[in-house]
Design a protein around this motif. Structure first.
Motif, short mmCIF file in Angstrom:
data_model
loop_
_atom_site.label_atom_id
_atom_site.label_comp_id
_atom_site.label_asym_id
_atom_site.label_seq_id
_atom_site.Cartn_x
_atom_site.Cartn_y
_atom_site.Cartn_z
N ALA A 27 -21.85 15.79 15.43
CA ALA A 27 -22.77 15.45 14.35
C ALA A 27 -23.39 16.72 13.79
O ALA A 27 -23.71 17.66 14.53
N GLU A 28 -23.57 16.78 12.45
CA GLU A 28 -23.92 18.03 11.78
C GLU A 28 -25.19 18.67 12.33
O GLU A 28 -25.26 19.89 12.47
N GLU A 29 -26.20 17.87 12.62
CA GLU A 29 -27.48 18.46 13.01
C GLU A 29 -27.60 18.73 14.51
O GLU A 29 -28.68 19.07 14.98
N PRO A 66 -15.96 19.60 9.91
CA PRO A 66 -15.44 18.25 10.17
C PRO A 66 -16.33 17.13 9.63
O PRO A 66 -15.82 16.14 9.08
N TRP A 67 -17.66 17.27 9.76
CA TRP A 67 -18.53 16.18 9.29
C TRP A 67 -18.51 16.06 7.78
O TRP A 67 -18.81 15.00 7.24
N ASP A 68 -18.14 17.14 7.06
CA ASP A 68 -18.05 17.06 5.60
C ASP A 68 -16.83 16.24 5.17
O ASP A 68 -16.84 15.63 4.10
N PHE A 69 -15.73 16.30 5.96
CA PHE A 69 -14.47 15.76 5.43
C PHE A 69 -13.80 14.68 6.25
O PHE A 69 -12.89 14.00 5.75
N VAL A 113 -20.24 12.68 12.39
CA VAL A 113 -21.37 12.15 11.61
C VAL A 113 -22.00 13.23 10.73
O VAL A 113 -22.35 14.30 11.20
N ASP A 114 -22.13 12.92 9.45
CA ASP A 114 -22.96 13.74 8.56
C ASP A 114 -24.08 12.84 8.03
O ASP A 114 -23.83 11.93 7.24
N PRO A 115 -25.32 13.06 8.48
CA PRO A 115 -26.40 12.15 8.06
C PRO A 115 -26.71 12.26 6.57
O PRO A 115 -27.08 11.27 5.94
N ILE A 116 -26.60 13.48 6.03
CA ILE A 116 -26.76 13.66 4.58
C ILE A 116 -25.74 14.71 4.13
O ILE A 116 -25.92 15.90 4.41
N ASP A 117 -24.68 14.29 3.48
CA ASP A 117 -23.78 15.28 2.88
C ASP A 117 -24.25 15.47 1.44
O ASP A 117 -24.26 14.52 0.66
N GLY A 118 -24.60 16.70 1.12
CA GLY A 118 -25.25 16.96 -0.17
C GLY A 118 -26.74 17.17 0.06
O GLY A 118 -27.58 16.67 -0.68
CA CA Z 1 -22.12 18.04 5.05
#
Ligand code: CA
Ligand code: IPD
Length: 278
Positions: A70-72, A226-229, A96-101
């Motif tokens: 997960a990103e964070e 990975p979490w972005d795509f 997991v990306d909780p907020i992409d962008g």
């Molecule tokens: Ca992201």
């Protein structure tokens, strides 16, 4: 592997992601509590951290046997990726990306998404990307096609058949690695001169989903994680598109990569442009 995810688990994941996304609509005071992350101009807001915490705890209830990338998570440095890449791993992982962008989120641009993939051995088997601002849920299961559920109505999605001269090409700036700026903007210029127009909207997950839905025809970026795509990659391939690294090698959702996503109609022409040395 796909059969290890039940329809109920998929629906529960979609529900959890939708809830997490809707929570972002209530965000306020976003800039007052931000944490600096490694890399250039890289920040996380309390909303990234809290959304991830609540979402992952619900995902754990849905599939207790699955691990997390997960990103964070603090340990996401180069070594963590390498360890994962070397593991002989047939286990299941939530990516997991909780907020992409996040930058769009900080600036109130209403173009961000929650992204969750269920992955096995470097390859996603279920993925969903939810933009709460438009109530758009993109999702796919391996071998089951790709779908967009918008305002309660679900329909299959497919990449466009536009050739490069009519293509809309999105790109990402690899904002946390600004040493790549010269190459990025040279490639963007080349694409701009060869297609209808270019865009930089600020969410890699949505950029790839938009190629899947035939809104964009090409997307490229020199470095994404990975979490972005991961989720969007499955949605794209199930929608009839293709994504590789910029040099044409396969992508693996256990490690960062460059990315070249496209429909099939403009792939070879775009590949020639993006792979010509600068
Ligand atoms: Ca992201
Ligand atoms: C970023 C966005 C952006 C892309 C970056 C990503 P974040 O993710 O997807 O569009 O250019 O490479 O890291 O930081 O907003 O989750």
């Amino acid at each position: 592997m796909t059969e290890k995810i039940t329809e109920k688990q998929k629906n529960d994941i979609l529900d959890a992601v939708r809830r997490a996304g809707r929570g972002l609509l209530t965000a306020h005071d976003i800039e007052s509590h931000m944490k600096v992350k490694p890399g250039d101009a890289n920040f996380a807001t309390v909303w990234d951290v809290e959304t991830q915490r609540v979402l992952c705890s619900r995902l754990h209830e849905i599939m207790p046997e699955a691990g997390f990338l997960a990103e964070e998570d603090a340990e996401n440095d180069g070594d963590a990726y390498a360890e994962r890449a070397n593991a002989n791993d047939d286990s299941i992982t939530f990516i997991v990306d909780p907020i992409d962008g996040t930058t769009n989120f900080i600036h109130g641009l209403s173009h961000s998404a929650v992204s969750v993939a269920v992955s096995a051995c470097g390859s996603p088997v279920f993925g969903c990307v939810y933009n709460p601002y438009l109530d758009e849920m993109f999702y796919a299961s391996k071998g089951g096609g790709a779908y967009l559920c918008k305002n309660g109505v679900t329909a299959p999605i497919h990449v466009s058949d536009r050739t490069l001269d009519r293509a809309l090409c999105a790109f990402g700036t690899s904002p946390y690695e600004r040493s790549r700026a010269d190459v990025t903007f040279e490639l963007a210029k080349r694409m701009f001169l060869s297609c209808r127009e270019v865009r930089r909207e600020g969410s890699a997950a949505l950029d790839i989903c938009y190629v899947a839905a035939g809104r964009y025809d090409v997307y490229f970026e020199l470095h994404i994680c990975p979490w972005d795509f991961a989720a969007a990659l499955l949605i794209l391939t199930e929608a009839g598109g293709m994504m590789t690294a910029l040099d044409g090698s396969p992508v693996d959702d256990r490690r960062p990569t460059s990315a070249f996503a496209s429909n099939i109609a403009c792939r070879s022409e775009a590949a020639a442009i993006l792979s010509t040395p600068i």
